[in-house]
Design a protein around this motif. Structure first.
Motif, short mmCIF file in Angstrom:
data_model
loop_
_atom_site.label_atom_id
_atom_site.label_comp_id
_atom_site.label_asym_id
_atom_site.label_seq_id
_atom_site.Cartn_x
_atom_site.Cartn_y
_atom_site.Cartn_z
N GLY A 191 0.80 -1.21 0.00
CA GLY A 191 0.00 0.00 0.00
C GLY A 191 0.83 1.26 0.00
O GLY A 191 2.06 1.23 -0.10
N HIS A 245 -1.28 3.60 4.41
CA HIS A 245 -1.85 2.31 4.79
C HIS A 245 -0.81 1.23 5.07
O HIS A 245 -0.95 0.46 6.03
CB HIS A 245 -2.80 1.81 3.69
N ASN A 294 0.85 2.08 8.45
CA ASN A 294 -0.09 2.07 9.58
C ASN A 294 -0.61 0.67 9.88
O ASN A 294 -0.63 0.24 11.04
CB ASN A 294 -1.27 2.99 9.28
N VAL A 295 -1.06 -0.05 8.87
CA VAL A 295 -1.66 -1.37 9.11
C VAL A 295 -0.61 -2.35 9.64
O VAL A 295 -0.87 -3.11 10.59
CB VAL A 295 -2.34 -1.90 7.84
N TYR A 298 -3.14 -7.97 1.78
CA TYR A 298 -3.81 -6.69 2.03
C TYR A 298 -3.30 -5.64 1.06
O TYR A 298 -2.08 -5.42 0.96
CB TYR A 298 -3.56 -6.24 3.47
N GLY A 351 -3.69 -1.70 0.47
CA GLY A 351 -4.20 -0.50 1.12
C GLY A 351 -3.84 0.77 0.37
O GLY A 351 -2.81 0.85 -0.30
N GLY A 352 -4.69 1.76 0.48
CA GLY A 352 -4.46 3.00 -0.25
C GLY A 352 -4.74 2.85 -1.73
O GLY A 352 -4.28 3.65 -2.55
N ASP A 402 -8.50 -2.00 0.67
CA ASP A 402 -8.79 -0.82 1.48
C ASP A 402 -8.51 0.40 0.60
O ASP A 402 -7.40 0.54 0.08
CB ASP A 402 -7.88 -0.82 2.69
N CYS A 440 -14.03 0.58 3.39
CA CYS A 440 -13.96 2.00 3.06
C CYS A 440 -14.82 2.74 4.07
O CYS A 440 -15.48 2.13 4.91
CB CYS A 440 -14.40 2.28 1.62
N ASP A 491 -7.31 2.52 9.39
CA ASP A 491 -6.24 1.52 9.22
C ASP A 491 -6.19 0.58 10.43
O ASP A 491 -5.97 -0.62 10.28
CB ASP A 491 -4.90 2.22 9.04
N SER A 526 -8.92 -1.94 9.99
CA SER A 526 -8.54 -3.00 9.05
C SER A 526 -7.58 -3.98 9.69
O SER A 526 -7.71 -5.20 9.50
CB SER A 526 -7.89 -2.38 7.80
N THR A 568 -0.95 8.33 13.85
CA THR A 568 -1.71 7.28 13.19
C THR A 568 -1.68 5.94 13.90
O THR A 568 -2.62 5.15 13.76
CB THR A 568 -1.20 7.09 11.75
#
Length: 340
Positions: A14, A46, A49-50, A143, A145-146, A174, A198, A262, A265, A310
């Motif tokens: 991501g 993402h 963070n994730v 995953y 993300g973004g 995501d 989302c 995030d 998720s 975050t």
């Protein structure tokens, strides 16, 4: 079977961003004026963070791989160094021409944050590095993300998800609002998406429906298997096989909502991974299982908002404490609409 699952990794891909946060401003400076504030840098996006949230929630670092775009510059080095300091196994993809993405965030007293973002290397990200890592690691969960800000990876997302599923992965998408394009690329990818997340605004933009439950069901009809919408102070909902579940928001003192989605998720990924390790696949989840996952993910998001930054406030013990205090009452207030 449990041993086999526990040997498989989660692959997180991501956007990656360096946040430059100016806080403590009495007001935003007028043209030509010098205003003093506290300035600090932190990780954002993402992928950062994730993956960071998963580790903070207790996911084994050895079972996690992270791929993200960066520039060949000081900020790209900062991203890699900070993630590795957390013990993460990272696979940076360096853009030859684009810089690392930056987000200048101004925080004035009594006002919402102001964001000023340079998408940078994110829009140069291609599908090839992700496909190579899918082949190498054959993850249990992949995953993305973004999505919406990932340039050539977005255009090839359907192929990436299709390959991930062929290799036996559950896929998680995501999104962010698309940058200089339409949602068309995502519509092609949804039939290969197991989990989709989302917020309500993004869902409305995608399907043209402002009522969250209807929007979630419409996204499922476009092909996503299980859909999760975060609704800020209104809670969260899940449109899954067999039911639509909506839960109120946890009651916490919000300091900074950045990164809450995030963390949400990450909570879904963690709970799903643990369930599969016990031999329970998502297609076998009961309504109680889905409610537990939705509440856990919501608690992760709520805890995130209790600190500045975050990921700084995300902590497994804080999540469990919040669930212990409020989950029972939120379960009683949950709206569950069975499809049977």
């Amino acid at each position: 079977m449990r041993i086999e699952y526990n040997k498989r990794v989660v692959l997180v891909s991501g956007i990656a961003v360096v946040d430059m946060i100016g806080s403590g401003l009495e007001r935003v400076a007028r043209p030509g004026e010098l205003a003093f504030c506290s300035v600090r840098t932190s990780l954002g996006g993402h992928a950062c963070n994730v993956s960071g949230d998963l580790v903070r929630l207790g996911f084994p670092k050895s079972r996690l791989r992270v791929v993200f775009p960066a520039g060949r510059d000081l900020f790209g080095d900062f991203l890699v160094r900070r993630l590795r300091e957390q013990g993460l196994r990272v696979e940076p993809v360096f853009a030859e021409k684009a810089p690392t993405s930056l987000d200048l965030i101004l925080v004035a007293q009594g006002e919402d944050r102001r964001y000023h973002a340079d998408p940078g290397a994110n829009v140069e990200m291609s599908a090839e590095p992700v496909l190579a890592l899918l082949e190498k690691h054959r993850p249990l969960i992949y995953y993305a993300g973004g999505v919406g800000l990932l340039g050539r990876l977005d255009s090839g997302l359907a192929d990436v998800l299709r390959r991930a599923k062929k290799l036996g992965a559950l896929t998680f998408v995501d999104v962010v609002s698309p940058y200089r394009k339409t949602w068309g690329f995502l519509r092609k990818a949804l039939p290969w998406t197991d989990f989709f997340h989302c917020n309500a605004e993004e869902a409305a933009s995608l399907v043209g429906e402002t009522e969250p439950a209807k929007a979630a069901d419409m996204i499922r009809r476009l092909g996503a298997k299980d859909v999760f919408l975060t609704l800020g102070g209104e809670g969260a909902l899940a449109s899954v096989s067999g039911a639509l579940i909506r839960v109120p928001a946890f009651s916490v003192r919000v300091k900074d909502p950045t990164g809450a989605g995030d963390a949400f998720s990450a909570g879904i990924i963690l709970k799903t991974h643990r369930a599969i390790a016990r031999g329970v696949r998502p297609e076998d989840f009961s309504l109680d299982d889905w409610l537990e996952i939705l509440l856990y993910a919501s608690a992760c998001g709520a805890v995130c908002t209790m600190g500045i930054g975050t990921t700084t406030a995300v902590d497994a013990k804080k999540v469990e404490d919040l669930l212990r205090r409020q989950a029972r009452s939120l379960s009683r207030a949950a709206v569950i609409r069975s499809r049977y």
